[in-house]
Design an enzyme around this catalytic site. Structure first.
Site: not given
Length: 298
Positions: A179-180, A222
């Site tokens: 994920d970001l 994300d």
């Protein structure tokens, strides 16, 4: 001295003469067009339709390969030599442009052959359009509309397929979850349009960082996943480091201070889907706890 004109063989189905150097004729008589239409309507697979159509065309003239280019991508026959000279035809139906049909042949297409092929296209148009519509529906059902990656539904199917193959063939694989970092602030400060640009940029990084045997998925937001067709920690480590390096060097993500955290695990034939996912998720949590912008294996 009289000039002697040597004619090539007569083509029974057409009754005209041409030099052997211009094109190759096939003496096998083609089936009736209605038979071709019936065969084309037996499948909704675009590549399968091209295979059926190509087998018919080969009854008329030499054909090495056949492709169809559309806004849904490139389709082609399963076997063919597409390195030869191309002959392109636009396919339109009821004011709609379907795409371009590209023939490949080592022989030139005469005007007669071109005219014959254009007649055959009338048999192809409706089955091809139906197949393209079906392909589009499948894409909408299996692809993330923003990034073009496979969605969560497809991930579940892929994971079960890989597990079944692992049990039968003892061929293990790996799961990577990503994920970001700091992504929420992009949406909060700059809006969802800029957030979408960041997600698309990250998706492009993922697809360019894996091999053809691997598959990338977006779960939503994300959250992303990669199924890696390799049971080695070193391979996962190389891919993870490649992704983080490209994220850190991407101007858009760098501008918004966006990085990525990664967790990965190796699967075995004794695993179930939930166990594999839980381990990779635990690795992702550990990466977050370690300060983000890193990868952890479990």
């Amino acid at each position: 001295m009289e000039n002697v004109h040597i004619l090539s063989q007569r083509t029974p189905s057409r009754g005209d003469y041409v030099p052997f150097t211009t094109e190759q004729y096939v003496t096998q008589a083609p089936e009736q067009p209605n038979v071709l239409v019936e065969k084309l309507q037996t499948t909704l697979d675009v590549n399968g339709i091209l295979d059926i159509f190509a087998s018919y065309v080969k009854r008329i003239t030499d054909l090495a390969g056949l492709q169809f280019h559309s806004n849904q991508g490139l389709f082609q026959t399963h076997q063919g030599d597409n390195q030869l000279k191309p002959y392109t035809f636009d396919l339109d139906i009821e004011g709609q442009h379907l795409g371009q049909l590209v023939y490949f042949s080592k022989y030139s297409f005469s005007g007669t052959i071109r005219a014959r092929l254009m007649q055959l296209h009338t048999c192809l148009l409706y089955p091809l359009r139906n197949a393209l519509m079906y392909h589009r529906v499948l894409q909408l059902a299996t692809k993330d509309t923003l990034t073009g990656l496979y969605n969560r539904s497809q991930f579940n199917e892929y994971l079960e397929t890989k597990l079944e193959r692992s049990r039968r063939q003892h061929r293990n694989f790996s799961l990577m979850l990503l994920d970001l970092d700091n992504f929420k602030q992009v949406n909060d400060e700059f809006g969802h349009k800029k957030g979408d640009e960041v997600l698309i940029g990250f998706a492009n990084i993922l697809t360019s960082s894996i091999r053809a045997t691997d598959a990338v998925f977006r779960f939503g937001g994300d959250e992303f996943a990669i199924l890696i067709d390799d049971p080695a920690f070193t391979t996962n480590k190389v891919i993870a480091e490649r992704i983080m390096e490209r994220v850190n060097n991407n101007s858009l993500l760098l501008k918004h201070d966006v990085t990525t955290s990664i967790g990965f695990t190796l699967a075995s034939s004794q695993d179930c889907a939930n166990e594999i996912f839980a381990r990779a998720d635990r690795g992702l949590y550990q990466a977050k706890e370690a300060g983000r912008n890193c990868a952890r294996a479990v």
